[in-house]
Design a protein around this motif. Structure first.
Motif, PDB file in Angstrom:
ATOM      1  N   ALA A  58      38.712  23.659  60.412  1.00 11.67           N
ATOM      2  CA  ALA A  58      37.512  23.191  60.145  1.00 11.67           C
ATOM      3  C   ALA A  58      37.402  21.761  60.091  1.00 11.67           C
ATOM      4  CB  ALA A  58      36.814  23.947  59.114  1.00 11.67           C
ATOM      5  N   MET A 234      34.072  27.421  55.035  1.00 14.30           N
ATOM      6  CA  MET A 234      34.891  26.856  56.156  1.00 14.30           C
ATOM      7  C   MET A 234      34.094  27.625  57.483  1.00 14.30           C
ATOM      8  SD  MET A 234      37.352  24.975  55.135  1.00 14.30           S
ATOM      9  CE  MET A 234      36.116  24.700  53.905  1.00 14.30           C
ATOM     10  N   ILE A 238      32.813  25.051  60.612  1.00 12.59           N
ATOM     11  CA  ILE A 238      33.453  25.371  61.978  1.00 12.59           C
ATOM     12  C   ILE A 238      31.984  25.760  62.925  1.00 12.59           C
ATOM     13  CG2 ILE A 238      34.265  27.459  63.445  1.00 12.59           C
ATOM     14  CD1 ILE A 238      36.718  26.280  62.379  1.00 12.59           C
TER      15      ILE A 238
END
Length: 264
Positions: A58, A234, A238
């Protein structure tokens, strides 16, 4: 048509959705004669989710976007206006509850309040309609206008653009309302990850603005490679980063931005 297609494609390009689909399809196939293929898909989907949730992936996707444009110096000349892009709160919850329900881009609005106090002569243009495919009887601009007034911003300084549904429309409609004159300076406030695409679009519609990125998700260093413990955070980063990278490509291919990866 571009808006409709973009909203549909957005759902299917979400990396977490793709990984979950792989895993679910694989599990379903375990109970068929294609069990071997099912194990492969389930394993691939599960591994993808683990990598996205607990690796620095990420950070690697988000950092180039967030580092592309720096904030201007604090002692810069006062701007004539400040453009604030929508996306800072959940409009439906805000209207239903009669308040302001912020999301993780809330700093777009809090920064607008701070900048309005720092530059008391600058106009504040908030741009945001409704991103709902079914339409809505209200807009982000309505909620934003109410919030800015509650924070003490003079209503005479506020310009509300409530028709836009995406960043390209933000730029087109904002330029029409602002009617910038030669030599005027306008700040552009949006999330740091969203800034490269926004700058390219505003340049394309001949409304260049000074980037003022906010709402960072990274610390700004490539050395931030520790394993992360919060999978939900995360996966969210992303998703945001993938959305922007795909958006940069799509907007460039449709000639809605001036460069594939706009630079300072």
């Amino acid at each position: 048509m571009f808006f409709l297609v973009s909203k549909i494609v957005e759902f299917f390009i979400n990396p977490a959705h793709i990984a979950l689909l792989l895993a679910a399809t694989g599990v379903a196939m375990l109970f068929t004669r294609f069990a071997k293929t099912g194990r492969t898909l389930a394993t691939a989907g599960t591994l993808a989710l683990l990598v996205m949730s607990f690796s620095p992936l990420a950070i690697y996707l988000a950092l180039p976007l967030e580092n592309r444009f720096a904030r201007p110096a604090a002692d810069m000349p006062a701007p004539d206006g400040i453009i604030v892009l929508g996306g800072a709160f959940d409009e439906s919850i805000s209207m239903a509850r009669g308040g302001v329900a912020f999301n993780d881009s809330a700093e777009r609005l809090t920064a607008a309040v701070e900048l309005s106090r720092r530059y008391p002569q600058a106009r504040i243009l908030f741009s945001g309609g409704s991103a709902s495919l079914r339409g809505a009887s209200y807009s982000e601009a309505q909620v934003a206008g109410r919030f800015l007034e509650q924070m003490g911003v003079d209503p005479q300084r506020i310009i509300l653009e409530d028709k836009s549904r995406n960043t390209y429309e933000n730029a087109v409609f904002s330029r029409k309302l602002a009617a910038p004159q030669p030599g005027e300076r306008w700040l552009l406030v949006t999330s740091a990850m969203h800034m490269p695409r926004s700058v390219g679009i505003f340049r394309r519609v001949d409304f260049p603005a000074i980037p003022y990125p906010v709402a960072y998700h990274t610390r700004g260093s490539w050395m931030d490679i520790s394993l992360h413990k919060n999978a939900a955070d995360m996966l969210r980063v992303i998703d945001l980063a993938a959305h922007e990278w795909v958006g940069l490509l799509a907007y460039r291919l449709t000639d809605k931005t001036d460069a594939l990866f706009p630079a300072p």
